[in-house]
Design a protein around this motif. Structure first.
Motif, PDB file in Angstrom:
ATOM      1  N   VAL A  41       0.868  -1.184   0.000  1.00 25.43           N
ATOM      2  CA  VAL A  41       0.000   0.000   0.000  1.00 25.43           C
ATOM      3  C   VAL A  41       0.899   1.226   0.000  1.00 25.43           C
ATOM      4  CG1 VAL A  41      -1.904   1.206   1.137  1.00 25.43           C
ATOM      5  CG2 VAL A  41      -1.646  -1.270   1.434  1.00 25.43           C
ATOM      6  N   PHE A  42       0.633   2.170  -0.892  1.00 25.18           N
ATOM      7  CA  PHE A  42       1.419   3.403  -0.909  1.00 25.18           C
ATOM      8  C   PHE A  42       0.582   4.508  -1.540  1.00 25.18           C
ATOM      9  CE2 PHE A  42       2.399   0.879  -4.630  1.00 25.18           C
ATOM     10  CZ  PHE A  42       2.348   1.772  -5.694  1.00 25.18           C
ATOM     11  N   SER A  43       1.145   5.716  -1.556  1.00 21.09           N
ATOM     12  CA  SER A  43       0.436   6.867  -2.094  1.00 21.09           C
ATOM     13  C   SER A  43       1.277   7.539  -3.159  1.00 21.09           C
ATOM     14  CB  SER A  43       0.114   7.859  -0.968  1.00 21.09           C
ATOM     15  OG  SER A  43      -0.581   8.987  -1.472  1.00 21.09           O
ATOM     16  N   THR A  61      -4.123   5.770   2.792  1.00 19.84           N
ATOM     17  CA  THR A  61      -3.224   4.616   2.947  1.00 19.84           C
ATOM     18  C   THR A  61      -3.312   4.023   4.350  1.00 19.84           C
ATOM     19  OG1 THR A  61      -1.421   6.129   3.491  1.00 19.84           O
ATOM     20  CG2 THR A  61      -1.600   5.413   1.191  1.00 19.84           C
ATOM     21  N   GLN A  62      -3.509   4.865   5.369  1.00 17.90           N
ATOM     22  CA  GLN A  62      -3.539   4.359   6.736  1.00 17.90           C
ATOM     23  C   GLN A  62      -4.783   3.521   7.032  1.00 17.90           C
ATOM     24  OE1 GLN A  62      -3.372   7.551   5.870  1.00 17.90           O
ATOM     25  NE2 GLN A  62      -4.758   8.869   7.062  1.00 17.90           N
ATOM     26  N   ALA A 114      -1.461  -2.939 -10.082  1.00 15.56           N
ATOM     27  CA  ALA A 114      -1.483  -1.777  -9.193  1.00 15.56           C
ATOM     28  C   ALA A 114      -2.808  -1.066  -9.417  1.00 15.56           C
ATOM     29  CB  ALA A 114      -0.311  -0.850  -9.482  1.00 15.56           C
ATOM     30  N   VAL A 115      -3.560  -0.848  -8.346  1.00 15.76           N
ATOM     31  CA  VAL A 115      -4.904  -0.277  -8.436  1.00 15.76           C
ATOM     32  C   VAL A 115      -4.941   1.042  -7.672  1.00 15.76           C
ATOM     33  CG1 VAL A 115      -7.369  -0.706  -8.149  1.00 15.76           C
ATOM     34  CG2 VAL A 115      -5.799  -2.645  -8.410  1.00 15.76           C
ATOM     35  N   ASN A 116      -5.261   2.115  -8.386  1.00 12.32           N
ATOM     36  CA  ASN A 116      -5.432   3.425  -7.767  1.00 12.32           C
ATOM     37  C   ASN A 116      -6.896   3.544  -7.320  1.00 12.32           C
ATOM     38  OD1 ASN A 116      -5.381   6.845  -9.021  1.00 12.32           O
ATOM     39  ND2 ASN A 116      -5.103   6.116  -6.948  1.00 12.32           N
ATOM     40  N   LEU A 117      -7.103   3.742  -6.005  1.00 14.61           N
ATOM     41  CA  LEU A 117      -8.436   3.714  -5.427  1.00 14.61           C
ATOM     42  C   LEU A 117      -8.930   5.120  -5.098  1.00 14.61           C
ATOM     43  CD1 LEU A 117      -7.969   0.704  -2.989  1.00 14.61           C
ATOM     44  CD2 LEU A 117      -9.154   0.689  -5.197  1.00 14.61           C
ATOM     45  N   VAL A 118     -10.219   5.332  -5.289  1.00 11.14           N
ATOM     46  CA  VAL A 118     -10.842   6.631  -5.047  1.00 11.14           C
ATOM     47  C   VAL A 118     -11.288   6.735  -3.589  1.00 11.14           C
ATOM     48  CG1 VAL A 118     -12.788   8.133  -5.631  1.00 11.14           C
ATOM     49  CG2 VAL A 118     -11.631   6.827  -7.429  1.00 11.14           C
ATOM     50  N   GLY A 119     -10.910   7.828  -2.931  1.00  9.80           N
ATOM     51  CA  GLY A 119     -11.500   8.175  -1.641  1.00  9.80           C
ATOM     52  C   GLY A 119     -10.983   7.438  -0.435  1.00  9.80           C
ATOM     53  N   THR A 151       1.555  11.176  -5.247  1.00  6.79           N
ATOM     54  CA  THR A 151       1.095  12.566  -5.245  1.00  6.79           C
ATOM     55  C   THR A 151       0.246  12.852  -6.477  1.00  6.79           C
ATOM     56  OG1 THR A 151       3.089  13.228  -4.061  1.00  6.79           O
ATOM     57  CG2 THR A 151       1.837  14.977  -5.160  1.00  6.79           C
ATOM     58  N   GLY A 152      -0.920  13.404  -6.237  1.00  8.92           N
ATOM     59  CA  GLY A 152      -1.818  13.744  -7.329  1.00  8.92           C
ATOM     60  C   GLY A 152      -2.777  12.635  -7.706  1.00  8.92           C
ATOM     61  N   PHE A 153      -2.534  11.423  -7.217  1.00 13.92           N
ATOM     62  CA  PHE A 153      -3.409  10.292  -7.536  1.00 13.92           C
ATOM     63  C   PHE A 153      -4.028   9.675  -6.290  1.00 13.92           C
ATOM     64  CE2 PHE A 153      -0.746  10.683 -11.239  1.00 13.92           C
ATOM     65  CZ  PHE A 153      -1.606  10.437 -12.293  1.00 13.92           C
ATOM     66  N   GLY A 154      -3.275   9.649  -5.192  1.00 10.85           N
ATOM     67  CA  GLY A 154      -3.815   9.083  -3.969  1.00 10.85           C
ATOM     68  C   GLY A 154      -3.351   7.663  -3.733  1.00 10.85           C
ATOM     69  N   THR A 155      -4.206   6.891  -3.087  1.00  9.53           N
ATOM     70  CA  THR A 155      -3.837   5.566  -2.592  1.00  9.53           C
ATOM     71  C   THR A 155      -3.770   4.533  -3.706  1.00  9.53           C
ATOM     72  OG1 THR A 155      -4.794   6.034  -0.436  1.00  9.53           O
ATOM     73  CG2 THR A 155      -4.534   3.720  -1.015  1.00  9.53           C
ATOM     74  N   VAL A 156      -2.686   3.728  -3.656  1.00 13.90           N
ATOM     75  CA  VAL A 156      -2.484   2.641  -4.611  1.00 13.90           C
ATOM     76  C   VAL A 156      -2.225   1.364  -3.833  1.00 13.90           C
ATOM     77  CG1 VAL A 156      -1.026   1.744  -6.472  1.00 13.90           C
ATOM     78  CG2 VAL A 156      -1.546   4.192  -6.370  1.00 13.90           C
ATOM     79  N   VAL A 157      -2.862   0.276  -4.247  1.00 15.41           N
ATOM     80  CA  VAL A 157      -2.584  -1.039  -3.667  1.00 15.41           C
ATOM     81  C   VAL A 157      -2.109  -1.959  -4.783  1.00 15.41           C
ATOM     82  CG1 VAL A 157      -4.309  -0.748  -1.858  1.00 15.41           C
ATOM     83  CG2 VAL A 157      -4.964  -1.882  -3.984  1.00 15.41           C
ATOM     84  N   THR A 158      -1.262  -2.915  -4.417  1.00 15.39           N
ATOM     85  CA  THR A 158      -0.774  -3.878  -5.401  1.00 15.39           C
ATOM     86  C   THR A 158      -0.987  -5.293  -4.894  1.00 15.39           C
ATOM     87  OG1 THR A 158       1.484  -4.045  -4.533  1.00 15.39           O
ATOM     88  CG2 THR A 158       1.033  -2.252  -6.085  1.00 15.39           C
ATOM     89  N   GLY A 159      -1.014  -6.215  -5.838  1.00 12.80           N
ATOM     90  CA  GLY A 159      -1.137  -7.626  -5.521  1.00 12.80           C
ATOM     91  C   GLY A 159      -1.320  -8.421  -6.792  1.00 12.80           C
ATOM     92  N   THR A 160      -1.430  -9.712  -6.640  1.00 11.94           N
ATOM     93  CA  THR A 160      -1.725 -10.599  -7.766  1.00 11.94           C
ATOM     94  C   THR A 160      -3.222 -10.855  -7.808  1.00 11.94           C
ATOM     95  OG1 THR A 160       0.431 -11.687  -7.595  1.00 11.94           O
ATOM     96  CG2 THR A 160      -1.294 -12.851  -8.796  1.00 11.94           C
ATOM     97  N   LEU A 161      -3.844 -10.562  -8.927  1.00  9.32           N
ATOM     98  CA  LEU A 161      -5.287 -10.768  -9.072  1.00  9.32           C
ATOM     99  C   LEU A 161      -5.531 -12.269  -9.206  1.00  9.32           C
ATOM    100  CD1 LEU A 161      -7.971  -9.243  -9.284  1.00  9.32           C
ATOM    101  CD2 LEU A 161      -7.617  -9.103 -11.747  1.00  9.32           C
ATOM    102  N   VAL A 162      -6.026 -12.894  -8.146  1.00 10.51           N
ATOM    103  CA  VAL A 162      -6.144 -14.354  -8.140  1.00 10.51           C
ATOM    104  C   VAL A 162      -7.415 -14.844  -8.815  1.00 10.51           C
ATOM    105  CG1 VAL A 162      -4.698 -14.604  -6.103  1.00 10.51           C
ATOM    106  CG2 VAL A 162      -7.154 -14.336  -5.815  1.00 10.51           C
ATOM    107  N   SER A 163      -8.425 -13.963  -8.951  1.00 18.96           N
ATOM    108  CA  SER A 163      -9.644 -14.386  -9.641  1.00 18.96           C
ATOM    109  C   SER A 163     -10.387 -13.154 -10.136  1.00 18.96           C
ATOM    110  CB  SER A 163     -10.551 -15.199  -8.705  1.00 18.96           C
ATOM    111  OG  SER A 163     -11.016 -14.405  -7.630  1.00 18.96           O
TER     112      SER A 163
END
Length: 635
Positions: free
Chosen positions: A187-189, A251-252, A243-248, A191-203
């Motif tokens: 999980v990271f942020s 990161t915490q 990597a998925v940039n999430l709205v709203g 600048t200008g986009f906001g929160t991003v999460v990463t992982g392997t899309l298992v399904s």
């Protein structure tokens, strides 16, 4: 299959990160501390293109024993593992623990990379390779190719690339059907986009704009942007590193181990039914209710293990168990997991999830063990029937697919067959399914409750629907309970009213003569009262009725429309209300407004009765108040 994920494993400083850089040109050590110490602490990610055009994501995991939980977060969901062993050191402690994890996660495709061959003599290399093959005997990588490589000189790299392509050429393509599920490992942020999460899309798959939720914290969001291997995409499919940039979201609010999923499909749980295997090299048996570190996807959760058929599990043995989690998690049937001892921390076992949302179990119950055996090994029809049977509420096909681990198309076809054979009942609307035994059990419960209710309250229209649900069907969401009641109505069991439900035979009954006489007398008193009706207390006193019984008669007449409840104090006969409505309407057809005094004279009554009537007509939007006057509401 267009995409695949490769994971590394192996002891610290055996050259995993250096090997990936040699294969891809990407340095996966992204933290300053990692570069200073020369070891990987966090997960690193890279990618490479294979000769046939496929792109492989690569997860670089830490090798140090202190960072095994990071290794577990990265290696779940991979298609092929590179077990890296340094030729100058051979098999080391973390090589063994990583190999145990590979075994427990059932990663069958792998390549053993003898790295740093440039540092040893040929004779030594032969001895090391012989030792490695002995180490692999009896494991899932027993027949895996062992390749001699130097990440520094480039020796063996072409053969490694070719072997990766060959071993992954026959992988079954993952379908994008069903809900998306992505265990979050970073999980990271930005600048200008906001929160991003990463992982392997298992399904499943993710598209721009998709509604998603982060579980178990139940955070609702939407996909703003997607990246796969540093390239923006419109859609990501199963097997891809995403990597998925999430709205709203901040990161915490999100932690490694949470799951990003399609909104509304998955239910967090604190219990999992599993097939548990204890490694043969574990130094001691696992006792019932032992506390362990449970690793699933990218999550590590402290848990207790309830052994369902014994008091302890010996090394090398397996059994059915229920894992009681100390924090919520999200799983699907068929997910692989690993357990590590609480202290000292070492990998001791693992297995496969059988039921992702089970009820609480008692130990040593044959029916529980039989059910788990069917869920684990049964054919699709047995699996679906067993999964649905005994459930607290009907489920939709997506939930059945999630709980059984079957493909959605298979679930749809098998459910049609079971429905045709009478094993399943589909509720009106077609969306919800129930095992026939459960449907009949729920039906008997409704009949029993309604019979008792009608006996105690013979004048009432029926049992309030929501009260019935909250009393006896707490497992049903409100909408699902309404679907169930509609099914009972279609079967001729009940009659539904807007807010209540009654047995069909009760709804069509004729009231006893005594009740009919009392109702007629009560109605007569209000009819005679006209625009100046008696109070409820006066009516009950005149009829000799106690308060509770009298209120039942009064509300019966209100529900029937015979009386109109004007406010908390007054009821008027419907004929009086309609007459008042007619007189007011006629008056306002010829005048611009009506005052309270004029209404009092018009209705031939006192202010005590006139004002509640006028306020009633305002509430039902027949009139409206403008200053001290009433006017008609124009429709």
């Amino acid at each position: 299959m267009n995409y695949l994920v490769i994971g590394t494993a192996g002891h610290v400083d055996h050259g995993k990160t250096q090997l990936i850089k040699a294969l891809t040109g990407i340095d996966t050590d992204r933290l300053r501390e990692e570069k200073e110490r020369g070891i990987s602490i966090e997960l690193g990610f890279a990618y490479m293109d294979l000769p046939d055009g496929r792109r492989a994501g690569i997860v670089d995991v830490p090798g140090h024993e202190r960072f095994v939980k990071q290794m577990l977060a990265g290696i779940s969901g991979i298609d092929l593992v590179l077990l890296v062993i340094a030729a100058d050191e051979g098999v080391m402690p973390q090589t063994r623990e990583h190999m145990d994890i590979i075994q427990l996660l059932d990663i069958e495709r792998g390549i053993v990379v003898l790295n740093k061959v440039d540092l040893v003599e040929p004779d030594w290399l032969e001895l090391v390779e012989e030792d490695v093959r002995a180490f692999l005997a009896g494991s899932v990588l027993e027949d895996a190719p062992v390749l001699r490589v130097s990440a520094v000189t480039g020796e063996g790299l072409p053969a490694l690339r070719e072997t990766i392509g060959m071993l992954t050429a026959g992988l079954r393509e993952r379908t994008g059907a069903g809900p998306a599920r992505l265990p979050i490992d970073r999980v990271f942020s930005i600048t200008g986009f906001g929160t991003v999460v990463t992982g392997t899309l298992v399904s499943g798959s993710l598209k721009l704009g998709d509604p998603v939720e982060v579980l178990p914290p139940r955070l609702v969001s939407r996909v703003r942007t997607l990246q796969v291997h540093n390239q923006k995409v419109q859609k990501a499919g199963p097997g891809q590193r995403v990597a998925v940039n999430l709205v709203g979201l901040e990161t915490q609010e999100i932690n490694r181990g949470d799951v990003l999923a399609s909104a509304g499909f998955f239910k967090p749980t604190r219990r999992l039914d599993v097939r548990l295997f204890l490694l043969g090299n574990t130094p001691r048996p696992l006792k019932n209710r032992a506390r362990v570190r449970f690793h699933l996807g990218a999550a590590e959760i402290l848990s207790r293990v309830l052994l369902l058929d014994r008091d302890e599990l010996a090394p090398g043995e397996e059994c059915y168990a229920q894992v009681i989690l100390e924090a919520e998690s999200v799983a699907e049937r068929g997910d692989r997991f690993v357990i590590r001892s609480y202290s000292p921390m070492r990998t001791i076992g693992g297995g496969r999830v059988i039921d992702a949302n089970p009820p609480r179990h008692k130990r040593n119950q044959p029916q529980v063990l039989d059910r788990l055996a069917t869920l684990e090994k049964g054919n699709p029809g047995e699996l679906i029937s067993q999964f649905l049977q005994g459930g607290p509420a009907p489920l939709n096909e997506n939930e059945v697919a999630q709980g059984t681990g079957l493909e959605p198309d298979t679930v749809a076809a098998v459910c049609r067959e079971l429905e045709a054979g009478g094993a399943l009942r589909r509720l009106p609307g077609g969306g919800l399914l129930a095992h026939t035994d459960d449907y009949r059990r729920w039906e008997r419960a409704v009949i029993g409750i309604l019979k008792d209710y009608h006996g105690r309250y013979p004048l009432r229209e029926g049992h309030p629907r929501e009260e019935l649900r909250s009393r006896a069907f707490t497992g049903f969401a409100t909408a699902r309970f309404q679907d169930f009641l509609q099914a009972l109505e279609a079967d001729g069991v009940v009659t539904l009213y807007p807010q209540s439900v009654a047995l069909r035979e009760f709804a069509g009954r004729e009231l006893p003569e005594k009740a009919r006489k009392t109702l007629a007398e009560m109605e007569g008193l209000f009819r005679v009262g006209g625009m100046q009706p008696p109070t409820t207390a006066q009516v009950l006193e005149k009829l000799g009725l106690p308060e509770p019984e009298g209120q039942e008669y009064l509300h019966h007449l209100i529900r029937a429309g015979t009386l109109v409840k004007i406010d908390n104090e007054w009821c008027f006969h419907v004929e009086a209300v309609e007459e008042a409505r007619r007189r007011i309407g006629d008056y306002l057809a010829e005048h611009e407004g009506l005052s309270v005094g004029e209404a009092r004279n018009l209705l031939g009554t006192s202010r005590r009765y006139t004002l509640p009537l006028l306020e009633h007509f305002d509430r039902v939007r027949y009139t409206k108040r403008l200053g001290d006057l009433r006017v008609l509401v124009r429709k």
